[in-house]
Design a protein around this motif. Structure first.
Motif, PDB file in Angstrom:
ATOM      1  N   ALA A 116       0.829  -1.202   0.000  1.00 17.77           N
ATOM      2  CA  ALA A 116       0.000   0.000   0.000  1.00 17.77           C
ATOM      3  C   ALA A 116       0.867   1.256   0.000  1.00 17.77           C
ATOM      4  N   ALA A 117       1.879   1.298   0.868  1.00 16.93           N
ATOM      5  CA  ALA A 117       2.746   2.475   0.962  1.00 16.93           C
ATOM      6  C   ALA A 117       3.477   2.729  -0.350  1.00 16.93           C
ATOM      7  N   ALA A 118       3.983   1.666  -0.986  1.00 21.20           N
ATOM      8  CA  ALA A 118       4.703   1.824  -2.246  1.00 21.20           C
ATOM      9  C   ALA A 118       3.786   2.334  -3.348  1.00 21.20           C
ATOM     10  N   ASN A 119       2.598   1.742  -3.466  1.00 20.79           N
ATOM     11  CA  ASN A 119       1.660   2.157  -4.508  1.00 20.79           C
ATOM     12  C   ASN A 119       1.131   3.571  -4.265  1.00 20.79           C
ATOM     13  N   TYR A 120       0.872   3.906  -3.012  1.00 25.49           N
ATOM     14  CA  TYR A 120       0.376   5.242  -2.708  1.00 25.49           C
ATOM     15  C   TYR A 120       1.442   6.301  -2.978  1.00 25.49           C
ATOM     16  N   SER A 121       2.708   5.978  -2.715  1.00 26.33           N
ATOM     17  CA  SER A 121       3.764   6.955  -2.989  1.00 26.33           C
ATOM     18  C   SER A 121       3.842   7.268  -4.479  1.00 26.33           C
ATOM     19  N   VAL A 122       3.590   6.252  -5.317  1.00 27.76           N
ATOM     20  CA  VAL A 122       3.634   6.450  -6.768  1.00 27.76           C
ATOM     21  C   VAL A 122       2.558   7.425  -7.221  1.00 27.76           C
ATOM     22  N   VAL A 123       1.334   7.223  -6.776  1.00 23.91           N
ATOM     23  CA  VAL A 123       0.235   8.065  -7.246  1.00 23.91           C
ATOM     24  C   VAL A 123       0.297   9.463  -6.627  1.00 23.91           C
ATOM     25  N   LEU A 124       0.775   9.551  -5.387  1.00 28.75           N
ATOM     26  CA  LEU A 124       0.878  10.861  -4.741  1.00 28.75           C
ATOM     27  C   LEU A 124       2.008  11.705  -5.334  1.00 28.75           C
ATOM     28  N   GLY A 125       2.950  11.060  -5.995  1.00 26.01           N
ATOM     29  CA  GLY A 125       4.038  11.794  -6.630  1.00 26.01           C
ATOM     30  C   GLY A 125       3.874  11.942  -8.122  1.00 26.01           C
ATOM     31  N   SER A 126       2.692  11.632  -8.635  1.00 26.19           N
ATOM     32  CA  SER A 126       2.472  11.672 -10.079  1.00 26.19           C
ATOM     33  C   SER A 126       2.042  13.047 -10.569  1.00 26.19           C
ATOM     34  N   ALA A 127       2.128  13.239 -11.873  1.00 25.86           N
ATOM     35  CA  ALA A 127       1.691  14.502 -12.481  1.00 25.86           C
ATOM     36  C   ALA A 127       0.188  14.695 -12.328  1.00 25.86           C
ATOM     37  N   ASP A 128      -0.558  13.623 -12.052  1.00 22.57           N
ATOM     38  CA  ASP A 128      -2.005  13.739 -11.861  1.00 22.57           C
ATOM     39  C   ASP A 128      -2.363  14.651 -10.695  1.00 22.57           C
ATOM     40  N   MET A 129      -1.447  14.806  -9.763  1.00 19.35           N
ATOM     41  CA  MET A 129      -1.723  15.662  -8.610  1.00 19.35           C
ATOM     42  C   MET A 129      -1.856  17.129  -9.009  1.00 19.35           C
ATOM     43  N   PHE A 130      -1.439  17.479 -10.219  1.00 22.69           N
ATOM     44  CA  PHE A 130      -1.549  18.864 -10.673  1.00 22.69           C
ATOM     45  C   PHE A 130      -2.877  19.129 -11.381  1.00 22.69           C
ATOM     46  N   ASP A 131      -3.708  18.114 -11.510  1.00 20.36           N
ATOM     47  CA  ASP A 131      -5.051  18.257 -12.068  1.00 20.36           C
ATOM     48  C   ASP A 131      -6.045  18.185 -10.910  1.00 20.36           C
ATOM     49  N   ALA A 132      -6.854  19.235 -10.740  1.00 20.23           N
ATOM     50  CA  ALA A 132      -7.719  19.346  -9.560  1.00 20.23           C
ATOM     51  C   ALA A 132      -8.644  18.148  -9.388  1.00 20.23           C
ATOM     52  N   GLN A 133      -9.336  17.748 -10.444  1.00 15.75           N
ATOM     53  CA  GLN A 133     -10.277  16.637 -10.326  1.00 15.75           C
ATOM     54  C   GLN A 133      -9.560  15.338  -9.978  1.00 15.75           C
ATOM     55  N   TYR A 227      14.780   9.953  -2.129  1.00 15.31           N
ATOM     56  CA  TYR A 227      14.175  10.233  -0.833  1.00 15.31           C
ATOM     57  C   TYR A 227      13.763   8.937  -0.143  1.00 15.31           C
ATOM     58  N   THR A 228      13.537   9.042   1.144  1.00 14.26           N
ATOM     59  CA  THR A 228      12.873   7.998   1.920  1.00 14.26           C
ATOM     60  C   THR A 228      11.728   8.650   2.671  1.00 14.26           C
ATOM     61  N   THR A 229      10.538   8.109   2.490  1.00 19.03           N
ATOM     62  CA  THR A 229       9.366   8.638   3.176  1.00 19.03           C
ATOM     63  C   THR A 229       8.777   7.559   4.080  1.00 19.03           C
ATOM     64  N   THR A 230       8.486   7.950   5.301  1.00 18.06           N
ATOM     65  CA  THR A 230       7.834   7.056   6.245  1.00 18.06           C
ATOM     66  C   THR A 230       6.345   7.375   6.265  1.00 18.06           C
ATOM     67  N   TYR A 231       5.537   6.402   5.875  1.00 20.87           N
ATOM     68  CA  TYR A 231       4.084   6.571   5.862  1.00 20.87           C
ATOM     69  C   TYR A 231       3.473   5.953   7.112  1.00 20.87           C
ATOM     70  N   GLU A 232       2.597   6.717   7.744  1.00 23.12           N
ATOM     71  CA  GLU A 232       1.807   6.201   8.851  1.00 23.12           C
ATOM     72  C   GLU A 232       0.469   5.746   8.259  1.00 23.12           C
ATOM     73  N   LEU A 233       0.156   4.484   8.442  1.00 20.45           N
ATOM     74  CA  LEU A 233      -1.053   3.899   7.864  1.00 20.45           C
ATOM     75  C   LEU A 233      -1.960   3.367   8.965  1.00 20.45           C
ATOM     76  N   LYS A 234      -3.247   3.363   8.688  1.00 18.37           N
ATOM     77  CA  LYS A 234      -4.171   2.690   9.607  1.00 18.37           C
ATOM     78  C   LYS A 234      -5.183   1.886   8.794  1.00 18.37           C
ATOM     79  N   TRP A 235      -5.686   0.836   9.415  1.00 17.23           N
ATOM     80  CA  TRP A 235      -6.634  -0.058   8.750  1.00 17.23           C
ATOM     81  C   TRP A 235      -8.037   0.509   8.937  1.00 17.23           C
ATOM     82  N   VAL A 236      -8.646   0.927   7.830  1.00 18.11           N
ATOM     83  CA  VAL A 236      -9.976   1.518   7.885  1.00 18.11           C
ATOM     84  C   VAL A 236     -10.708   1.173   6.596  1.00 18.11           C
TER      85      VAL A 236
END
Length: 280
Positions: A116-133, A227-236
């Motif tokens: 989850a952390a690896a996949n989320y880092s990919v999408v959060l660092g993508s160019a898609d983040m510059f498109d509001a929707q 970089y190295t990023t530490t993600y805090e995750l919770k099960w929800v």
């Protein structure tokens, strides 16, 4: 806190935790930054990386205003060897479903948290983040519901700041100049569980990133950073969700003296080579 401030204020660790100021230096040349040039001189590219590299993780509004944390503890990679394990293939599929083209439904295990952390880092660092929707869809998909709205508000403000967009060479709407392609991509190299139980996990993701504008006249050529990023995750909601993060520079390998690719080759590579669904 504006994104212009965020990209001009960097700590010693290169992440959100510091308070030191870094000046922005853009390359003097307005020509093709790739065409046959060697990567021998790194001072200007390093300055550019410190300014724009952090944008690949503009993932928390709170982080923009509160960067006083000390992540020196997260820099200890020696640790107790018995408590660590290599990032190795397990044969388990990371996910079988997607939400808005984002992997979802990770297992309630340590390996599931790493994926989850690896996949989320990919999408959060993508160019898609510059498109509001698209940014709204991403934040809603990866953040825990109780923090998503707050993150969304801060990110909308950050990504709409004209000074910030101008500094990285984009238009007011986040678009690249005519004849240029905006590239923002994260490539995870490895993951490590710092702590985990059935309801929460702390996972480090070590990755390299590509960020910049590819094309004729680009003043922000595509460069790499680590970089190295530490993600805090919770099960929800039967899945792992992000609640917070800490970022630091490195580990950074020694760069080889390779000839930089042309702008056309760089653009083609990013367009033609798709990303991965990451699994431990």
């Amino acid at each position: 806190m504006s994104p212009g401030d965020e990209h001009g204020a960097r700590g010693d660790d290169g992440g959100y935790g510091g308070t030191g100021q870094t000046r922005t230096r853009l390359p003097d040349s307005a020509g093709d930054p790739y065409g046959g040039a060697r990567r021998g001189g790194r001072s200007s590219s390093r300055s550019l990386v410190t300014v724009v590299g952090v944008v690949v993780l503009l993932i928390a509004a709170i982080a923009f205003a509160n960067r006083g944390g000390d992540d020196s503890g997260s820099g200890d990679t020696g640790g107790d060897k018995a408590d660590t394990s290599p990032t190795a293939p397990s044969g388990e599929r990371p996910v079988t479903t997607k939400a808005g083209n984002i992997p979802s439904g990770f297992a309630q295990t340590e390996q599931g948290a790493e994926s989850a952390a690896a996949n989320y880092s990919v999408v959060l660092g993508s160019a898609d983040m510059f498109d509001a929707q698209r940014r709204h869809e991403i934040v809603d998909a990866v953040y825990a519901p109780d923090v998503a709205a707050e993150r969304q508000s801060g990110l909308d403000q950050a990504y709409s700041d004209e000074k910030f967009l101008t500094n990285i060479g984009l238009g007011k709407d986040g678009s690249a100049p005519s004849g240029q392609a905006f590239i923002s991509r994260i490539i995870p190299v490895g993951t490590k569980v710092k702590s985990a139980n059935s309801d929460s996990a702390s996972v480090e993701v070590w990755y390299t990133s590509l960020f910049g504008l590819s094309g004729d006249g680009s003043r922000n050529p595509v460069s790499e950073s680590w970089y190295t990023t530490t993600y805090e995750l919770k099960w929800v909601g039967n899945d792992w969700k992000v609640t917070d993060f800490q970022q630091k520079d490195g580990p950074v390998p020694v760069g080889r003296d390779q000839t930089a690719s042309t702008a056309d080759d760089m653009t083609k590579a990013v367009e033609e080579y798709g990303g991965f669904t990451y699994a431990r």
